[in-house]
Design an enzyme around this catalytic site. Structure first.
Site, PDB file in Angstrom:
ATOM      1  N   PHE A  77       0.869  -1.175   0.000  1.00 14.24           N
ATOM      2  CA  PHE A  77       0.000   0.000   0.000  1.00 14.24           C
ATOM      3  C   PHE A  77       0.907   1.227   0.000  1.00 14.24           C
ATOM      4  O   PHE A  77       1.566   1.531   0.992  1.00 14.24           O
ATOM      5  CB  PHE A  77      -0.940   0.059   1.199  1.00 14.24           C
ATOM      6  CG  PHE A  77      -1.843   1.265   1.135  1.00 14.24           C
ATOM      7  CD1 PHE A  77      -2.993   1.232   0.376  1.00 14.24           C
ATOM      8  CD2 PHE A  77      -1.513   2.436   1.790  1.00 14.24           C
ATOM      9  CE1 PHE A  77      -3.811   2.356   0.272  1.00 14.24           C
ATOM     10  CE2 PHE A  77      -2.324   3.566   1.691  1.00 14.24           C
ATOM     11  CZ  PHE A  77      -3.480   3.524   0.941  1.00 14.24           C
ATOM     12  N   ASP A 118       9.638   2.768   1.605  1.00 17.03           N
ATOM     13  CA  ASP A 118       8.449   3.551   1.950  1.00 17.03           C
ATOM     14  C   ASP A 118       8.254   3.462   3.457  1.00 17.03           C
ATOM     15  O   ASP A 118       7.694   2.498   3.969  1.00 17.03           O
ATOM     16  CB  ASP A 118       7.234   3.012   1.197  1.00 17.03           C
ATOM     17  CG  ASP A 118       5.956   3.789   1.510  1.00 17.03           C
ATOM     18  OD1 ASP A 118       5.933   4.529   2.516  1.00 17.03           O
ATOM     19  OD2 ASP A 118       4.967   3.628   0.769  1.00 17.03           O
ATOM     20  N   LYS A 128       3.129  11.371   6.802  1.00 21.47           N
ATOM     21  CA  LYS A 128       2.292  11.178   7.984  1.00 21.47           C
ATOM     22  C   LYS A 128       2.834  11.886   9.218  1.00 21.47           C
ATOM     23  O   LYS A 128       2.589  13.066   9.404  1.00 21.47           O
ATOM     24  CB  LYS A 128       2.044   9.696   8.203  1.00 21.47           C
ATOM     25  CG  LYS A 128       1.203   9.069   7.076  1.00 21.47           C
ATOM     26  CD  LYS A 128       0.631   7.740   7.453  1.00 21.47           C
ATOM     27  CE  LYS A 128      -0.113   7.101   6.283  1.00 21.47           C
ATOM     28  NZ  LYS A 128      -1.329   7.820   5.881  1.00 21.47           N
TER      29      LYS A 128
END
Length: 405
Positions: free
Chosen positions: A146, A231, A260
């Protein structure tokens, strides 16, 4: 406490359903304020936050140091665009580069933008540095990934909910099983410019790869002249008990993708960090963002980097994560059939004969704990790193009651 006779939550939920495209299926909770690890809804009910905005709130809600930085910057300057340089920009880029051990930083806004940036940089590096033939660059990715929801990113997703009906899909990606070093190695050819991986797969259910996998990826990328892109948008910045999830196995990728928590739960901030021989392939006009690296974002992110530079939050995550692990592993065979924990990040597989992950999260919410389900009977816990031992015990106790029926 409930402040009036009529509950406001049902009406607020109905209004949201009426006026919003249904691209999410949120729990029927309507939050109005928050502090630290706690949320309060419109009816005055408090909830322990065990999601932390998918790791965007690693430092809790309204961390005073981050809020102070935001307030101070709001009174001075919020946006210039990258047409000019502002007085927060260099400090942010330098301090984040130092935290990452890299030469350069390219700031963006969202995690998906960081991933798109990484893809573009890797392709350009492949053509200009490695010598891949024009239009032939390939990136190896993993099943269950994801990385976001842009059209390019969903082109190499194996989640049909994220991918279906959004074609035609972008070519240039080879998907291999996550954790399978032999398959990854076999997929690399003369046109491969990068391997793009999550060191721990978050959306898949906090899936930790086999020991030795990440070092093996690092080795094969070095041997085959391929960039290793990590990531760390969810896994990085203290979540796993280290600054980066790669740190647990002593692995240093060629490129970090961050987001984030970098915005402190206040503003969207993302970044790509790499050395000059990689990020240096970009020239003016070839990539950018009006809001990327804006003064408000940089002011907050500088304080995030400084919080991480103390090591306090990494230590908290590691120590409290062991307490969380002990509590959750005690529920194996008592409603849980799988537990994966790294720092304050846990994936829990509930016995599907008991309930779905959605039902478990609804029952937890009724008991004042907020978590999020993913993929059937799996739920994730990712509390803010400011959570206390007592609050961890509370979350485990409420989960115990939910599983007991």
């Amino acid at each position: 406490m409930i402040v009036d006779d009529k509950l406001r939550t049902p009406g607020a939920v109905r209004d949201a359903e009426r006026w919003t495209a249904h691209n999410y299926h949120p729990l029927p909770v309507v939050i109005s304020s928050a502090e630290g690890a706690w949320l309060t809804d419109v009816d005055g009910r408090r909830y322990l936050d065990c999601l932390a905005g998918y790791s965007a709130l690693n430092f809790g809600h309204r961390h005073p140091q981050l809020i102070a930085a935001a307030h101070a910057q709001l009174d001075r300057l919020t946006l210039t665009s990258r047409a000019f340089i502002h007085d927060q920009f260099a400090d942010f880029c330098r301090e984040l580069a130092e935290l990452c051990g890299k030469d350069l930083v390219l700031p963006m806004n969202t995690g998906a933008e960081a991933v798109e940036t990484g893809i573009k940089v890797a392709r350009k590096w492949g053509y200009q540095v490695k010598g891949v033939a024009a239009g032939q660059a390939n990136i190896v990715v993993a099943e269950g990934n994801f990385h976001g929801r842009t059209t390019t990113i969903v082109s190499f997703s194996t989640d049909e909910d994220a991918r279906a009906d959004f074609g035609p899909y972008t070519p240039g990606f080879t998907v291999v099983p996550y954790g399978d070093l032999d398959a990854l190695t076999a997929a690399i050819n003369e046109n491969t410019v990068a391997v793009l991986l999550e060191p721990i797969q978050g959306e898949q259910g906090v899936v930790v790869p086999p020991e030795g996998y990440l070092p093996g990826v690092r080795q094969v990328c070095t041997e085959r002249n391929v960039l290793f892109i990590a990531d760390e948008i969810q896994s990085g910045l203290g979540r796993t008990g280290a600054t980066f999830a790669c740190d647990h196995e002593g692995v240093v990728p060629d490129m970090y993708l961050l987001g984030k928590a970098l915005g402190g739960g206040i503003v969207p901030v993302s970044a790509v960090a790499a050395n000059a021989d990689v990020l240096g392939v970009l020239k003016p006009g070839q990539h950018g963002s009006t809001f990327g690296g804006n003064p408000l974002a940089c002011a907050v992110a500088i304080e995030v980097v400084r919080l991480l530079a103390t090591g306090e939050f990494q230590r908290r995550s590691a120590e409290l994560g062991e307490r969380l692990r002990a509590g959750l592993e005690g529920l194996l065979g008592k409603g849980l059939v799988g537990v994966r924990v790294r720092g304050l990040w846990a994936g829990l597989d509930i016995d599907p004969a008991l309930m779905s992950g959605r039902e478990a999260c609804e029952r937890l919410a009724a008991r004042g704990v907020l978590a999020k389900d993913t993929h059937g009977s799996t739920i994730r816990l990712a509390p803010p790193l400011v959570i206390t031992e007592e609050e961890i015990d509370l979350a485990v106790a409420q989960l115990t009651e939910v599983l007991a029926g």
